[in-house]
Scaffold this motif. Structure first.
Motif, PDB file in Angstrom:
ATOM      1  N   ASP A   1       0.829  -1.196   0.000  1.00 21.31           N
ATOM      2  CA  ASP A   1       0.000   0.000   0.000  1.00 21.31           C
ATOM      3  C   ASP A   1       0.870   1.255   0.000  1.00 21.31           C
ATOM      4  OD1 ASP A   1      -1.181   0.245   3.504  1.00 21.31           O
ATOM      5  OD2 ASP A   1       0.793   0.545   2.621  1.00 21.31           O
ATOM      6  N   PHE A   2       0.282   2.337  -0.439  1.00 21.62           N
ATOM      7  CA  PHE A   2       0.953   3.633  -0.416  1.00 21.62           C
ATOM      8  C   PHE A   2      -0.114   4.712  -0.396  1.00 21.62           C
ATOM      9  CE2 PHE A   2       0.229   4.823  -4.879  1.00 21.62           C
ATOM     10  CZ  PHE A   2       0.083   3.595  -5.507  1.00 21.62           C
ATOM     11  N   GLU A   3       0.308   5.936  -0.111  1.00 26.72           N
ATOM     12  CA  GLU A   3      -0.653   7.051  -0.022  1.00 26.72           C
ATOM     13  C   GLU A   3      -0.497   7.989  -1.198  1.00 26.72           C
ATOM     14  OE1 GLU A   3      -2.365   8.088   4.320  1.00 26.72           O
ATOM     15  OE2 GLU A   3      -0.566   9.163   3.679  1.00 26.72           O
ATOM     16  N   SER A   4      -1.591   8.145  -1.923  1.00 24.47           N
ATOM     17  CA  SER A   4      -1.640   9.169  -2.956  1.00 24.47           C
ATOM     18  C   SER A   4      -1.949  10.489  -2.252  1.00 24.47           C
ATOM     19  CB  SER A   4      -2.749   8.812  -3.953  1.00 24.47           C
ATOM     20  OG  SER A   4      -3.261   9.965  -4.586  1.00 24.47           O
ATOM     21  N   ASP A   5      -1.194  11.520  -2.592  1.00 29.53           N
ATOM     22  CA  ASP A   5      -1.353  12.810  -1.913  1.00 29.53           C
ATOM     23  C   ASP A   5      -1.567  13.897  -2.958  1.00 29.53           C
ATOM     24  OD1 ASP A   5       0.673  14.622   0.568  1.00 29.53           O
ATOM     25  OD2 ASP A   5      -1.410  14.809  -0.087  1.00 29.53           O
ATOM     26  N   GLY A   6      -2.762  14.457  -2.979  1.00 30.96           N
ATOM     27  CA  GLY A   6      -3.040  15.466  -3.992  1.00 30.96           C
ATOM     28  C   GLY A   6      -4.170  16.383  -3.561  1.00 30.96           C
ATOM     29  N   PRO A   7      -4.785  17.089  -4.508  1.00 33.17           N
ATOM     30  CA  PRO A   7      -5.857  18.042  -4.191  1.00 33.17           C
ATOM     31  C   PRO A   7      -7.022  17.423  -3.429  1.00 33.17           C
ATOM     32  CG  PRO A   7      -5.167  18.294  -6.462  1.00 33.17           C
ATOM     33  CD  PRO A   7      -4.464  17.070  -5.943  1.00 33.17           C
ATOM     34  N   LYS A   8      -7.219  16.111  -3.597  1.00 34.58           N
ATOM     35  CA  LYS A   8      -8.324  15.461  -2.893  1.00 34.58           C
ATOM     36  C   LYS A   8      -7.869  14.870  -1.560  1.00 34.58           C
ATOM     37  CE  LYS A   8     -11.438  14.785  -6.642  1.00 34.58           C
ATOM     38  NZ  LYS A   8     -12.468  13.986  -7.272  1.00 34.58           N
ATOM     39  N   GLY A   9      -6.674  15.226  -1.159  1.00 34.49           N
ATOM     40  CA  GLY A   9      -6.177  14.766   0.131  1.00 34.49           C
ATOM     41  C   GLY A   9      -5.371  13.486   0.013  1.00 34.49           C
ATOM     42  N   LYS A  10      -5.245  12.782   1.124  1.00 35.60           N
ATOM     43  CA  LYS A  10      -4.474  11.534   1.146  1.00 35.60           C
ATOM     44  C   LYS A  10      -5.419  10.352   0.918  1.00 35.60           C
ATOM     45  CE  LYS A  10      -1.007  13.271   4.401  1.00 35.60           C
ATOM     46  NZ  LYS A  10       0.177  13.406   3.561  1.00 35.60           N
ATOM     47  N   ILE A  11      -5.070   9.554  -0.078  1.00 34.97           N
ATOM     48  CA  ILE A  11      -5.907   8.397  -0.402  1.00 34.97           C
ATOM     49  C   ILE A  11      -5.017   7.162  -0.419  1.00 34.97           C
ATOM     50  CG2 ILE A  11      -7.344   7.326  -2.187  1.00 34.97           C
ATOM     51  CD1 ILE A  11      -7.985  10.314  -3.034  1.00 34.97           C
ATOM     52  N   THR A  12      -5.400   6.159   0.349  1.00 36.05           N
ATOM     53  CA  THR A  12      -4.603   4.932   0.412  1.00 36.05           C
ATOM     54  C   THR A  12      -4.900   4.065  -0.801  1.00 36.05           C
ATOM     55  OG1 THR A  12      -4.647   4.959   2.824  1.00 36.05           O
ATOM     56  CG2 THR A  12      -4.074   2.877   1.762  1.00 36.05           C
ATOM     57  N   LYS A  13      -3.818   3.644  -1.452  1.00 37.68           N
ATOM     58  CA  LYS A  13      -3.922   2.742  -2.605  1.00 37.68           C
ATOM     59  C   LYS A  13      -3.423   1.373  -2.178  1.00 37.68           C
ATOM     60  CE  LYS A  13      -4.637   6.003  -5.882  1.00 37.68           C
ATOM     61  NZ  LYS A  13      -5.805   6.054  -6.758  1.00 37.68           N
ATOM     62  N   LEU A  14      -4.156   0.348  -2.542  1.00 38.11           N
ATOM     63  CA  LEU A  14      -3.738  -1.016  -2.231  1.00 38.11           C
ATOM     64  C   LEU A  14      -3.397  -1.733  -3.529  1.00 38.11           C
ATOM     65  CD1 LEU A  14      -3.710  -3.050   0.279  1.00 38.11           C
ATOM     66  CD2 LEU A  14      -5.716  -4.011  -0.805  1.00 38.11           C
ATOM     67  N   VAL A  15      -2.269  -2.425  -3.539  1.00 38.35           N
ATOM     68  CA  VAL A  15      -1.842  -3.205  -4.697  1.00 38.35           C
ATOM     69  C   VAL A  15      -1.790  -4.668  -4.289  1.00 38.35           C
ATOM     70  CG1 VAL A  15      -0.024  -3.561  -6.423  1.00 38.35           C
ATOM     71  CG2 VAL A  15      -0.389  -1.278  -5.439  1.00 38.35           C
ATOM     72  N   GLN A  16      -2.400  -5.523  -5.080  1.00 41.90           N
ATOM     73  CA  GLN A  16      -2.404  -6.944  -4.739  1.00 41.90           C
ATOM     74  C   GLN A  16      -1.903  -7.784  -5.908  1.00 41.90           C
ATOM     75  OE1 GLN A  16      -6.085  -9.253  -4.516  1.00 41.90           O
ATOM     76  NE2 GLN A  16      -5.436 -10.054  -2.533  1.00 41.90           N
ATOM     77  N   TYR A  17      -1.048  -8.746  -5.582  1.00 40.15           N
ATOM     78  CA  TYR A  17      -0.636  -9.768  -6.546  1.00 40.15           C
ATOM     79  C   TYR A  17      -1.250 -11.071  -6.062  1.00 40.15           C
ATOM     80  CZ  TYR A  17       2.804  -6.395  -8.121  1.00 40.15           C
ATOM     81  OH  TYR A  17       3.407  -5.271  -8.624  1.00 40.15           O
ATOM     82  N   ILE A  18      -2.029 -11.699  -6.910  1.00 39.35           N
ATOM     83  CA  ILE A  18      -2.656 -12.961  -6.514  1.00 39.35           C
ATOM     84  C   ILE A  18      -2.533 -13.955  -7.656  1.00 39.35           C
ATOM     85  CG2 ILE A  18      -5.011 -12.338  -7.211  1.00 39.35           C
ATOM     86  CD1 ILE A  18      -5.692 -13.682  -4.314  1.00 39.35           C
ATOM     87  N   GLU A  19      -2.180 -15.187  -7.283  1.00 38.96           N
ATOM     88  CA  GLU A  19      -1.915 -16.175  -8.317  1.00 38.96           C
ATOM     89  C   GLU A  19      -3.222 -16.553  -9.023  1.00 38.96           C
ATOM     90  OE1 GLU A  19       0.108 -19.774  -7.010  1.00 38.96           O
ATOM     91  OE2 GLU A  19       1.321 -19.740  -8.831  1.00 38.96           O
ATOM     92  N   THR A  20      -3.120 -16.672 -10.345  1.00 38.20           N
ATOM     93  CA  THR A  20      -4.272 -17.085 -11.128  1.00 38.20           C
ATOM     94  C   THR A  20      -4.376 -18.608 -11.082  1.00 38.20           C
ATOM     95  OG1 THR A  20      -2.994 -17.313 -13.159  1.00 38.20           O
ATOM     96  CG2 THR A  20      -3.891 -15.126 -12.680  1.00 38.20           C
ATOM     97  N   GLU A  21      -5.281 -19.149 -11.865  1.00 39.13           N
ATOM     98  CA  GLU A  21      -5.406 -20.610 -11.972  1.00 39.13           C
ATOM     99  C   GLU A  21      -4.129 -21.216 -12.548  1.00 39.13           C
ATOM    100  OE1 GLU A  21     -10.211 -20.723 -12.898  1.00 39.13           O
ATOM    101  OE2 GLU A  21      -8.753 -21.019 -14.518  1.00 39.13           O
ATOM    102  N   LEU A  22      -3.379 -20.399 -13.273  1.00 40.25           N
ATOM    103  CA  LEU A  22      -2.147 -20.846 -13.909  1.00 40.25           C
ATOM    104  C   LEU A  22      -0.983 -20.589 -12.950  1.00 40.25           C
ATOM    105  CD1 LEU A  22      -1.681 -22.079 -16.678  1.00 40.25           C
ATOM    106  CD2 LEU A  22      -1.248 -19.788 -17.571  1.00 40.25           C
ATOM    107  N   LYS A  23      -0.343 -21.650 -12.528  1.00 40.97           N
ATOM    108  CA  LYS A  23       0.729 -21.519 -11.541  1.00 40.97           C
ATOM    109  C   LYS A  23       1.850 -20.640 -12.079  1.00 40.97           C
ATOM    110  CE  LYS A  23       3.742 -24.494  -8.747  1.00 40.97           C
ATOM    111  NZ  LYS A  23       3.634 -23.666  -7.530  1.00 40.97           N
TER     112      LYS A  23
END
Lengths: 53, 152
Positions: free
Chosen positions: B18-40
């Motif tokens: 996660d990280f915080e986007s900081d701009g005119p709309k304030g601080k917004i937390t962004k979440l990044v996820q890596y998840i394995e697909t059906e294909l190993k």
């Protein structure tokens, strides 16, 4: 390390936040994952992916 | 990518960030996820905004915080971090909308010379995977870290 250093390096400065591990096995973006699985099933992978490295 | 990037946090398994986007709309937390697909070995990359009140994650919201390049640059940094940990993985990415997929394509194209130093990049077009080229409209992307570029 200051902001300029962060912007100039390719490899990131990473801080560990244990609470993020709660998401590891949680499918947050289900629609996207379903779509990814559908695309991979339908179109497969690049030929390079089938060769050993 | 040569653009500014945010500092970010990683889980101990380097699957979630996660990280915080900081701009005119304030601080917004962004979440990044890596998840394995059906294909190993093939992982779906997705990211979205975290609602501070509900904790819900939304990848359809248009944040408009004036920092889209910085956000994308930060997400690319997580790709480096993830593939440092999982060097043989493939990362699959597609936007939640066609407009966003196009935005990702432009982001890759604008930084292609740098990206291909470290990654093999493929785009999906007309049902086939091709080595990424500029000015081609792809529907999805796959990247894999090049072995020779690992920092041990």
């Amino acid at each position: 390390m200051n902001k300029n250093d962060i912007n100039n390096i390719k490899y990131p400065v990473v801080k560990i936040k244990k609470s993020l591990d709660e998401y590891n096995d949680k499918i947050i973006f289900k629609e996207k994952l379903d779509k990814a699985n559908e695309m991979l099933r339908t179109y497969g992978v690049p030929k390079d992916a089938q060769k050993p490295r | 990518m040569k653009y500014e990037k945010y500092e970010f946090n990683a889980g101990e398994k380097f699957m979630s960030y996660d990280f915080e986007s900081d701009g005119p709309k304030g601080k917004i937390t962004k979440l990044v996820q890596y998840i394995e697909t059906e294909l190993k070995g093939f992982y779906n990359l997705a990211f979205g905004d975290k609602d501070h009140v509900t904790g819900e994650i939304d990848d359809f919201v248009i944040t408009n915080n004036g920092d889209s390049k910085k956000v994308l640059s930060t997400v690319v940094s997580t790709v480096y971090s993830f593939t440092d940990k999982y060097p043989n993985s493939w990362i699959y990415a597609i936007g939640s909308t066609k407009v966003r997929t196009r935005l990702y394509r432009i982001g890759i194209a604008n930084n292609l010379a740098e990206i291909v130093q470290d990654f093999d990049v493929y785009g999906l077009k007309d049902g086939e995977w091709y080595r990424f080229e500029k000015n081609v409209d792809y529907g999805a992307f796959l990247v894999r870290r090049k072995i020779s570029k690992f920092v041990v």
